[in-house]
Design a protein around this motif. Structure first.
Motif, PDB file in Angstrom:
ATOM      1  N   ALA A 201      12.359   1.313  46.504  1.00 34.98           N
ATOM      2  CA  ALA A 201      12.331   1.694  45.086  1.00 34.98           C
ATOM      3  C   ALA A 201      12.829   0.568  44.189  1.00 34.98           C
ATOM      4  O   ALA A 201      13.745   0.717  43.389  1.00 34.98           O
ATOM      5  N   THR A 202      12.177  -0.578  44.364  1.00 34.23           N
ATOM      6  CA  THR A 202      12.583  -1.707  43.525  1.00 34.23           C
ATOM      7  C   THR A 202      11.359  -2.392  42.937  1.00 34.23           C
ATOM      8  O   THR A 202      10.222  -2.020  43.220  1.00 34.23           O
ATOM      9  N   GLY A 203      11.598  -3.403  42.124  1.00 39.04           N
ATOM     10  CA  GLY A 203      10.506  -4.079  41.450  1.00 39.04           C
ATOM     11  C   GLY A 203       9.923  -5.202  42.284  1.00 39.04           C
ATOM     12  O   GLY A 203      10.622  -5.870  43.041  1.00 39.04           O
ATOM     13  N   LEU A 204       8.620  -5.378  42.127  1.00 39.07           N
ATOM     14  CA  LEU A 204       7.915  -6.425  42.871  1.00 39.07           C
ATOM     15  C   LEU A 204       6.953  -7.100  41.918  1.00 39.07           C
ATOM     16  O   LEU A 204       6.209  -6.444  41.206  1.00 39.07           O
ATOM     17  N   THR A 205       6.998  -8.412  41.886  1.00 35.58           N
ATOM     18  CA  THR A 205       6.054  -9.162  41.065  1.00 35.58           C
ATOM     19  C   THR A 205       5.107  -9.888  42.004  1.00 35.58           C
ATOM     20  O   THR A 205       5.549 -10.660  42.853  1.00 35.58           O
TER      21      THR A 205
ATOM     22  N   THR B  42       2.614   4.749  50.941  1.00 37.45           N
ATOM     23  CA  THR B  42       4.002   4.910  51.381  1.00 37.45           C
ATOM     24  C   THR B  42       4.566   6.252  50.919  1.00 37.45           C
ATOM     25  O   THR B  42       5.200   6.978  51.685  1.00 37.45           O
TER      26      THR B  42
ATOM     27  N   GLY C 287       4.020  -4.375  49.063  1.00 36.74           N
ATOM     28  CA  GLY C 287       3.747  -3.155  48.304  1.00 36.74           C
ATOM     29  C   GLY C 287       4.409  -1.953  48.939  1.00 36.74           C
ATOM     30  O   GLY C 287       4.911  -1.055  48.251  1.00 36.74           O
ATOM     31  N   ALA C 288       4.410  -1.941  50.266  1.00 33.87           N
ATOM     32  CA  ALA C 288       5.003  -0.801  50.961  1.00 33.87           C
ATOM     33  C   ALA C 288       6.530  -0.820  50.859  1.00 33.87           C
ATOM     34  O   ALA C 288       7.149   0.191  50.516  1.00 33.87           O
TER      35      ALA C 288
ATOM     36  N   ALA D 287       8.493  -2.370  48.727  1.00 30.49           N
ATOM     37  CA  ALA D 287       9.008  -2.212  47.362  1.00 30.49           C
ATOM     38  C   ALA D 287       9.085  -0.721  47.036  1.00 30.49           C
ATOM     39  O   ALA D 287       9.960  -0.282  46.290  1.00 30.49           O
ATOM     40  N   THR D 288       8.170   0.045  47.610  1.00 26.15           N
ATOM     41  CA  THR D 288       8.172   1.489  47.350  1.00 26.15           C
ATOM     42  C   THR D 288       9.304   2.182  48.108  1.00 26.15           C
ATOM     43  O   THR D 288      10.028   3.001  47.546  1.00 26.15           O
ATOM     44  N   THR D 289       9.472   1.827  49.368  1.00 29.44           N
ATOM     45  CA  THR D 289      10.551   2.488  50.116  1.00 29.44           C
ATOM     46  C   THR D 289      11.920   2.080  49.574  1.00 29.44           C
ATOM     47  O   THR D 289      12.853   2.875  49.583  1.00 29.44           O
TER      48      THR D 289
ATOM     49  N   THR E  10      10.525  -3.297  36.847  1.00 33.21           N
ATOM     50  CA  THR E  10      10.190  -4.615  36.300  1.00 33.21           C
ATOM     51  C   THR E  10       9.979  -4.541  34.794  1.00 33.21           C
ATOM     52  O   THR E  10       9.513  -3.542  34.270  1.00 33.21           O
TER      53      THR E  10
ATOM     54  N   ARG F 188       1.024  -9.137  50.972  1.00 38.00           N
ATOM     55  CA  ARG F 188       0.768  -8.163  49.913  1.00 38.00           C
ATOM     56  C   ARG F 188       0.816  -6.741  50.452  1.00 38.00           C
ATOM     57  O   ARG F 188       1.291  -5.826  49.781  1.00 38.00           O
ATOM     58  N   ASP F 189       0.312  -6.563  51.657  1.00 38.48           N
ATOM     59  CA  ASP F 189       0.308  -5.232  52.261  1.00 38.48           C
ATOM     60  C   ASP F 189       1.737  -4.754  52.483  1.00 38.48           C
ATOM     61  O   ASP F 189       2.104  -3.641  52.104  1.00 38.48           O
ATOM     62  N   LEU F 190       2.544  -5.633  53.049  1.00 37.52           N
ATOM     63  CA  LEU F 190       3.921  -5.264  53.382  1.00 37.52           C
ATOM     64  C   LEU F 190       4.786  -5.143  52.129  1.00 37.52           C
ATOM     65  O   LEU F 190       5.574  -4.206  51.985  1.00 37.52           O
TER      66      LEU F 190
END
Ligand SMILES: Cc1cc2nc3c(=O)[nH]c(=O)nc-3n(C[C@H](O)[C@H](O)[C@H](O)COP(=O)(O)OP(=O)(O)OC[C@H]3O[C@@H](n4cnc5c(N)ncnc54)[C@H](O)[C@@H]3O)c2cc1C
Ligand SMILES: Cc1cc2nc3c(=O)[nH]c(=O)nc-3n(C[C@H](O)[C@H](O)[C@H](O)COP(=O)(O)OP(=O)(O)OC[C@H]3O[C@@H](n4cnc5c(N)ncnc54)[C@H](O)[C@@H]3O)c2cc1C
Ligand SMILES: Nc1ncnc2c1ncn2[C@@H]1O[C@H](COP(=O)(O)O)[C@@H](O)[C@H]1O
Lengths: 288, 433, 359
Positions: C136-140, A137, C129-130, C132-134, A228, C125-127
């Motif tokens: 700019a936040t946290g992902l568990t 990304t 990860g992408a 969360a980056t755009t 996180t 998982r693919d989506l």
């Protein structure tokens, strides 16, 4: 063609133990290995190199001791290795990690344009499968995860055709370089390095880069750059009960026959899961 | 192009490390090959390291060497069925700033030693097994072949430090097959335990440590010994017996270790510990008489591969390091003198060994292995009689001491004739004289 | 990921502009008209969390407009959604990271949910990860438990780490939305309530196919393949080294056939070439959660365990009464798999056919 493979050094999870007294992870003495999933990606990169010619650079972000993993990758046939290490990176979560790695890949691109980035499907310690997509990304690369096969790669046309595992089947995708690829496990087997590569790896002068080398911004790495936080780590509660043992009557003092045990097991299964019994019957009926 | 080195060292145990380091330190172009994934990956050692030899190689090793505890107390225990009789020696003098013995965890030490070799300029390659020695038409060893593609590597001299199996020397015909009565099989476990418990149970502070050497009925009458060592956050416990005995005996090694751990006097010491690793390894215990040909045209053999092991004192790694150093020094001397590495010149290595504690000690105990093997009473009858004697002696029961003495003596004679007892004493004295 | 424990519900100040983020979303995973069951499991879970917080559950359904898609929107309500965001465009017909990411980023930024949940599937998982980056936040990722810490109204996402040897609870504090992916079949399937309906918010992103670089050439459905379908199997008969030799695998295949199940194996069997990698269960293989898992000759090493311990019912057959697998199997049978397996095949065969005739 310039390929970057991101690898992570992880503790061999097969040998991770919990300290019986303090309940913390004992990393001491646990050997560090290359994240097993990364090896499928590394091997695929090396195959592309064998087939169409490429320069393969391995990249890791981690403590200085992660050097071992880079050397190992070199000994398997990678051409170059970069260790991204800086105290400021400590505590990075996946968002910050993908940022830091991206900054290094951009720098590598200045030397020679990067066409492909390979990441592992996931790590065995973090296990998030996020860093790869994060890198794609940020770089604006096409994102190809869970790839089972690289069908073709055309350097001239900058085109690549891959098979991607999705839940109900396999997508055959055609896209343009540059891409970020994560390989599905089991799609290849990592090679056994040649003696020459062993020598080259042992003698290789590793590139060690810091935050400043890649120009990463301080607010975006380490704890500061990580949305996180881990609020607690704990040992899973063992299942309260051990298995109920299936037993059967034996005619004499001998052990019960296999038939008797099996019959008892069937009853135990259907007794424990009455719904299952119905489903099995329905299925059996449908199979008529 | 085939790579060429001044010397190739096969193996990264203490003997190979000592050799590689000594060579690299003198600026020789040395290659060390190790089949394990990393140095120490495959190595098993109970865990006592003797400082003297390492000090000769790396004088300031104490600065960063990852030792566990220095030993301030040595116990020797003879185990009966539910008891032991033994001696302890403990001294504050062992708390000097240069302690003589340490408990260690081999993997950590090997890793540290390897780093020193790399720092000294030695080239190390792991995960690579040497499959054969390469010899020229005259039979001189000129290099090695590994299990990797393009695996041929040349050197002026090859030092075999490949451990007890000494496969390369055997394969090349430099050594005989291992005789089962000359090798012990030892199993050991590292048990994690709260350091505070270690300190409480053994009466230790800081990094002080205890060693317990154990003989007696746990080996079920076989020739063997056991041990328990205190590490920083763990205990090492192990037991070993001659392979020839295991072959005859009904009890497998791991079972014997289980029995040892459950022995009533051992159990409380290890209570609450959790097993971290289990390992089994052979120890060459044939002594002096089992030492093979040690050098030839273009080669030398060091450490366990040369059968340098003093079973009576449980010394091995020090002999390994000393022999590795001596082999390296021989190479350095010949190189400086511009002499070829033929058998005649490498005989200097044997001379060094003969003049050192290695050969002198091995010679001193040369008869011990045989005596132990043929006189199993040392491992069965004696522990029983001795512990029974002690039990009687220390039980206050209004029997007068004179009578007790007599009874004890009688029980000895019952187990073994007076002549037998005297004979045993003489044999032992001879063996260790 | 291994920080020492901290007290629950850490104190933190949510920046003013993030306070407007409200509601819990589930991105409904549909491919070619069928919904992955994990999406409904998540709607059920989102319902519980939303009730705690007193907010709405939103279900996001993306795809090309079609009757199937409308049906899916309806289903979302019956499983517990209050609002459905129906995002339609021909370009969204097949899942591709790039257009899905762009659209989802916009939709989240427009409607501002505080929590976004996805299935931990290849798509999710693919989506995740992408975006969360755009965003700019946290992902568990790969959570096995979700909760709300009421003292600061934040999501506490618990997931295994280090191959299942440990669990950790992760929070996203001063960022919104809080994102998590959840493994399929970890949460239970909610009951349907066919009377439930709700609001539909339609979104037309107006994408252009020309802007999308990745093209789907074809789709090879698994139904048409011979590959083992372990992940979806309701019944798995699994074999370990205790079976002795490759020929004996037939015993598990026989039993699996009678039960209409699949065959799984432990890693050593794959490594020894007894069967293909697609049958490996465990940390480096597949995670499965069948209704019945029969483990024959399997010791129960942690790497195997993490891949199958969520099975509804585990029967372990092992000659060693002390085998670790008995510590977490529900039913245990001490015995020789080589004789028990054929006997089980017979017993099930009889049991099922008798009833079949009777029924
Ligand atoms: C249970 C146990 C307890 C012991 N306790 C003590 C103790 O307390 N104190 C003490 O001083 N000694 C002790 N010893 C003895 C001591 O461990 C050995 O004497 C010592 O390790 C010998 O060192 P080495 O370098 O000769 O051989 P090793 O340590 O065996 O090293 C040989 C190395 O060569 C490598 N190698 C072998 N073949 C090849 C090949 N073909 N190609 C490449 N590499 C190869 C091996 O992987 C290994 O790393 C103990 C031994 C055992 C088994
Ligand atoms: C990084 C890493 C990743 C791994 N990933 C995986 C993974 O994804 N999946 C996986 O499965 N493993 C994995 N492993 C391997 C794992 O650690 C174990 O080695 C493996 O699961 C053991 O397989 P097993 O139970 O078949 O064999 P064993 O552990 O050898 O057990 C065989 C069992 O069969 C029993 N038995 C013997 N004979 C009979 C009989 N006649 N009838 C009934 N029982 C009998 C024995 O008592 C024993 O309990 C991984 C290891 C590592 C290091
Ligand atoms: N510190 C790191 N250095 C290099 N690559 C990494 C790092 N962390 C993650 N990766 C890559 O991203 C993949 C997915 O990691 P994760 O998101 O942690 O599961 C890994 O398999 C690696 O290829």
């Amino acid at each position: 063609m310039h390929i970057v493979v991101c690898i992570k050094q992880v503790p061999d999870s097969a040998q991770i133990r919990i300290h019986p007294v303090t309940n913390t992870i004992m990393r001491q003495g646990v050997p560090a290995i290359i994240n097993p999933f990364d090896l499928f990606s590394l091997e695929e990169a090396l195959r592309i190199k064998d087939k169409v010619g490429a320069r393969v650079t391995v990249l890791t972000m981690g403590p200085p001791m992660a050097e071992t993993s880079l050397r190992k990758a070199l000994s398997l046939g990678a051409d170059d290795a970069v260790l991204l290490t800086d105290r400021k990176f400590a505590g990075s979560d996946t968002l910050a990690t993908s940022y830091a790695l991206t900054s290094a890949i951009k720098k590598l691109s200045e030397e020679e344009q990067v066409d492909l980035v390979f990441c592992g499907k996931q790590t065995v310690d973090g296990d998030t499968a996020q860093v790869g997509p994060g890198i794609a990304t940020r770089l604006g690369f096409q994102q190809l995860t869970y790839i089972t096969k690289i069908e073709s790669i055309d350097q001239g046309a900058r085109e690549i055709v891959v098979h991607r595992r999705s839940e109900g089947g396999v997508q055959v995708l055609k896209t343009a370089l540059p891409c970020m690829i994560t390989m599905l496990e089991g799609t290849n087997t990592i090679r056994f390095g040649k003696m020459d590569d062993m020598f080259r790896a042992a003698r290789y002068g590793l590139k060690t880069w810091s935050k400043d080398t890649t120009g990463a911004e301080e607010t975006k790495v380490g704890l500061k750059g990580s949305p996180t936080v881990v609020s607690k780590v704990f040992v899973p509660k063992p299942r309260a009960q051990k298995a109920t043992m299936v037993e059967a009557e034996a005619p004499t003092a001998e052990a019960p026959s296999a038939e008797a045990m099996a019959a008892a097991a069937v009853e135990a299964i259907l007794g424990a899961q009455p719904k299952l019994a119905d489903e099995l019957l329905a299925r059996a009926a449908a199979g008529l | 192009m085939v790579e060429k080195f001044d010397a190739i060292v096969i193996g990264a145990g203490p003997s190979g490390n000592a050799a590689a380091y000594t060579l690299a330190k003198q600026g020789l172009n040395v290659l060390q090959l190790e089949r394990g994934e990393y140095p120490g990956a495959k190595n098993v050692q109970g865990g006592i390291m003797y400082a003297a030899e390492l000090e000769k190689i790396i004088p300031d090793f104490r600065e960063d060497c990852p030792t566990e505890r220095h030993i301030i107390e040595q116990r020797v225990w003879l185990l009966g069925d539910d008891n032991y009789i033994g001696t302890n020696y403990r001294s504050e003098a062992f708390n000097s700033d240069k302690p003589n013995r340490y408990t260690i965890i081999r993997a950590n030490i090997d890793k540290w030693f390897s780093e020193k070799i790399r720092e000294a300029g030695g080239l190390q390659i792991c995960e690579t097994t040497v499959t054969e020695l390469i010899r020229d038409a005259s039979g001189k060893v000129i290099g090695v072949r590994t299990d990797r593609e393009g695996g041929e590597i040349h050197a002026d001299v090859v030092i075999m430090a490949d451990g007890v199996n000494a496969l390369l020397a055997r394969r090349t015909g430099f050594q005989q097959e291992l005789a089962p009565q000359n090798v012990a099989l030892a199993v050991k476990e590292i048990l994690f335990i709260d350091p505070e418990l270690i300190q409480q149970r053994f009466g230790l502070k800081d990094e002080e440590g205890v060693v317990i050497e154990i003989m007696g009925k746990v080996t079920k009458g076989m020739v063997g010994t056991a041990f328990l060592y205190t590490n920083k956050e763990s205990l090492t416990i192990g037991i070993g017996c001659l392979i020839s005995d295991f072959k005859e005996g009904a009890i497998p090694p791991y079972k014997m270790l289980e029995d040892l751990k459950n022995h009533p006097v051992i159990k409380p010491l290890i209570e609450g510990a959790e097993m971290k690793e289990y390992a089994a390894h052979m120890i060459p215990e044939g002594g002096y008489k089992a030492v093979p040909q040690l050098y030839g045209d273009g080669w030398m053999v060091v450490g366990d591969a040369a059968h340098f092991n003093n079973a009576a004192h449980r010394e091995g790694s020090n002999l390994a390091m000393a022999s590795g150093r001596m082999a390296a020094e021989t190479v350095i001397e010949l190189k400086q003198a511009g002499k070829p590495f033929n058998a005649a010149n490498l005989a200097a290595y044997k001379k060094k060994l003969d003049d050192s504690f290695i050969m002198k000690d091995l010679k001193k105990y040369r008869n011990l292995p045989g005596i132990m093997h043929e006189n199993k009473q040392f491992f069965g009858a004696y522990p029983d009689t001795l512990t029974a004697a002690a039990h009687s002696w220390f039980t206050v029961d209004s029997v007068d001491k004179r009578t007790k003495e007599k009874e004890i003596m009688k029980s000895f004679v019952k187990k073994r004739s007076i002549m037998g007892l005297v004979g045993d004493a003489i044999k032992l004295v001879r063996a260790v004289r | 990921m291994s920080e020492p424990s901290k007290p629950q519900g850490r104190k933190f100040q949510l920046p003013e502009h993030l306070k407007e983020y409200k509601g819990i979303w589930v991105i409904v995973e549909q491919e070619r008209g069928s919904v992955h069951s994990v999406s409904w499991e998540l709607v059920g879970e989102a319902r519980k969390l939303a009730d705690k917080l007193g907010v709405e559950v939103g279900a996001v359904v993306l795809g090309a407009d079609s009757p199937e898609l409308n049906a899916i929107c309806g289903d979302a309500f019956t499983y517990g959604a209050d609002v459905v965001y129906k995002v339609t465009d021909p370009v969204l017909a097949d899942y591709r990271t790039d257009p899905y990411t762009r659209v989802m980023t916009d939709v989240v930024n427009t409607y501002k949910p505080e929590i976004v949940l996805l299935g931990a599937t290849t798509l999710g998982r693919d989506l995740a990860g992408a975006i969360a980056t755009t965003l700019a936040t946290g992902l568990t990722a790969d959570c096995t438990e979700l909760d709300i810490y009421m003292d600061n109204r934040s999501l506490a996402a618990t997931r295994p780490t280090f191959g299942g040897t440990l669990l950790c609870t992760i929070q996203t504090l001063a960022y919104r939305p809080q994102m998590a992916t959840v493994r399929p079949r970890v949460m239970s399937m909610p009951d349907r309530d066919d009377n439930r309906t709700g609001r539909v918010v339609e979104v037309f992103p107006a994408l252009r196919e020309d802007d999308v670089i990745t093209k789907v050439l074809s789709f090879i459905a698994d139904r048409e393949q011979n590959e083992a379908q372990l992940a979806f199997a309701d019944i798995i008969v699994a074999a370990g080294k205790g079976l002795g030799k490759p020929e004996n695998l037939k015993l598990v295949f026989d039993l699996a056939k009678v039960l209409g199940g699949e065959v799984g194996v432990t890693r050593p069997l794959v490594q020894a070439g007894w069967t293909g990698f697609d049958r490996q269960v465990g940390q480096t293989g597949k995670t499965v959660r069948p209704k019945l898992y029969i483990a024959a000759g399997i010791s129960g090493a942690i790497q195997h365990r993490v891949g199958m311990e969520k099975s509804d019912l585990i029967l372990a057959i092992n000659t060693d009464p002390n085998a670790p697998i008995f510590d977490f199997a529900h039913l245990g049978l001490v015995g020789d798999a080589l004789t028990i397996l054929p006997a089980l095949t017979d017993a099930f065969g009889k049991r099922l056919s008798v009833n079949r005739l009777a029924g």
